[in-house]
Scaffold this motif. Structure first.
Motif, PDB file in Angstrom:
ATOM      1  N   MET A   1      11.534 -40.942  29.958  1.00 43.93           N
ATOM      2  CA  MET A   1      11.485 -39.502  29.659  1.00 43.93           C
ATOM      3  C   MET A   1      10.092 -39.130  29.176  1.00 43.93           C
ATOM      4  O   MET A   1       9.615 -39.682  28.183  1.00 43.93           O
ATOM      5  N   GLU A 212      10.004 -33.415  23.962  1.00 44.60           N
ATOM      6  CA  GLU A 212      10.531 -34.502  24.791  1.00 44.60           C
ATOM      7  C   GLU A 212      11.325 -33.881  25.934  1.00 44.60           C
ATOM      8  O   GLU A 212      12.149 -32.976  25.714  1.00 44.60           O
ATOM      9  N   ASP A 214      13.632 -34.360  29.685  1.00 39.60           N
ATOM     10  CA  ASP A 214      14.425 -35.287  30.482  1.00 39.60           C
ATOM     11  C   ASP A 214      13.759 -35.461  31.854  1.00 39.60           C
ATOM     12  O   ASP A 214      12.674 -34.914  32.110  1.00 39.60           O
ATOM     13  N   ASP A 215      14.389 -36.195  32.730  1.00 41.72           N
ATOM     14  CA  ASP A 215      13.765 -36.498  34.019  1.00 41.72           C
ATOM     15  C   ASP A 215      13.617 -35.265  34.905  1.00 41.72           C
ATOM     16  O   ASP A 215      12.838 -35.266  35.862  1.00 41.72           O
ATOM     17  N   ASN A 216      14.352 -34.207  34.588  1.00 40.54           N
ATOM     18  CA  ASN A 216      14.235 -32.941  35.325  1.00 40.54           C
ATOM     19  C   ASN A 216      13.330 -31.947  34.608  1.00 40.54           C
ATOM     20  O   ASN A 216      13.292 -30.767  34.961  1.00 40.54           O
ATOM     21  N   LYS A 218      13.627 -30.797  31.583  1.00 39.57           N
ATOM     22  CA  LYS A 218      14.324 -29.915  30.662  1.00 39.57           C
ATOM     23  C   LYS A 218      14.115 -30.442  29.239  1.00 39.57           C
ATOM     24  O   LYS A 218      14.283 -31.646  28.995  1.00 39.57           O
ATOM     25  N   ILE A 220      14.646 -31.765  25.643  1.00 36.44           N
ATOM     26  CA  ILE A 220      15.779 -32.336  24.913  1.00 36.44           C
ATOM     27  C   ILE A 220      15.505 -32.385  23.418  1.00 36.44           C
ATOM     28  O   ILE A 220      16.422 -32.575  22.619  1.00 36.44           O
TER      29      ILE A 220
END
Length: 237
Positions: A1, A212, A214-216, A218, A220
């Protein structure tokens, strides 16, 4: 991430003088340099492994990034500069004292120009002393003569999607040193902040906003690295 740090440049000479700056190339003050170094100390101490950096073509942002990277021991990072990360263009307000402008036009009108999402200030007249048409860094660029935050987002977003998003999606941690409004534009996009709410988001000078993703891509988690100097945070989408 991947991790993303958004760093607003340190105090500039025109911040100190309380003047509308926008695309004008004001340099850092001594306090601004100290803020930039402090941001580097904070970034060095966080749990990211920054491998790429982006900034505008304005001196105050570039020098903020240099000073921060020096403190981080990462002057070797690849740095990409682009005018699309410039501050919002303040049009005909450029160079004016903010207090004098409020006295002339009224606090309510100046507040609308400064904080509304889609109402730009009056345009800068061609040939004005603050006209940047002859500045070599903008050769071949259609320089705006005024911008709202909405217009700023519309020119920042293509660069975000074309240049920065692929780096983050590769898993690389990124630091962006830019400006109050170009960074607010990114925050609006990342956190899906409503038009009427984005005016309440203000990023302090020299205090990294640490996100931080996520893999898309977005968010978190989000926090200021110097919590004591933090401002209200955007809500996670």
């Amino acid at each position: 991430m991947p991790k993303l740090a958004l760093v607003r440049h340190g105090q500039s000479e025109w911040n100190l003088q309380n003047r509308f700056t926008g695309w004008w190339d004001a340099d850092l003050t001594e306090k601004g340099e100290a803020e930039a170094k402090k941001s580097g100390e904070l970034l060095k101490a966080c749990d990211a492994d920054f491998r790429a950096a982006f900034t505008s073509v304005q001196t105050r942002a570039i020098r903020t990034l240099w000073l921060a990277l020096t403190e981080m021991g990462r002057v070797w990072l690849p740095v990409t500069k682009h005018w699309r990360l410039n501050e919002r263009h303040y049009g005909g307000l450029t160079g004016l004292d903010k207090a004098e402008t409020a006295a002339k036009h009224g606090d309510d009108q100046v507040h609308i120009w400064r904080r509304s999402y889609d109402i730009p200030p009056p345009p800068l007249e061609a040939g004005s002393e603050f006209d940047l048409a002859s500045d070599p860094r903008y050769k071949g660029i259609d320089i705006p003569n005024t911008e709202s935050l909405k217009l700023t987002l519309e020119r920042v977003l293509p660069y975000w999607e074309e240049a920065i998003t692929p780096v983050l999606k590769s898993g690389t941690d990124v630091v962006i040193a830019a400006h109050g409004n170009s960074l607010r534009a990114l925050v609006k996009h990342l956190f899906d902040v409503a038009d009427e709410s984005i005016t309440g988001i203000e990023i302090p000078t020299g205090n990294p906003l640490y996100i931080e993703l996520d893999d898309n891509l977005k968010p978190i988690s989000v926090r200021y690295l110097d919590a004591d100097r933090g401002k209200p945070l955007p809500e996670l989408p």
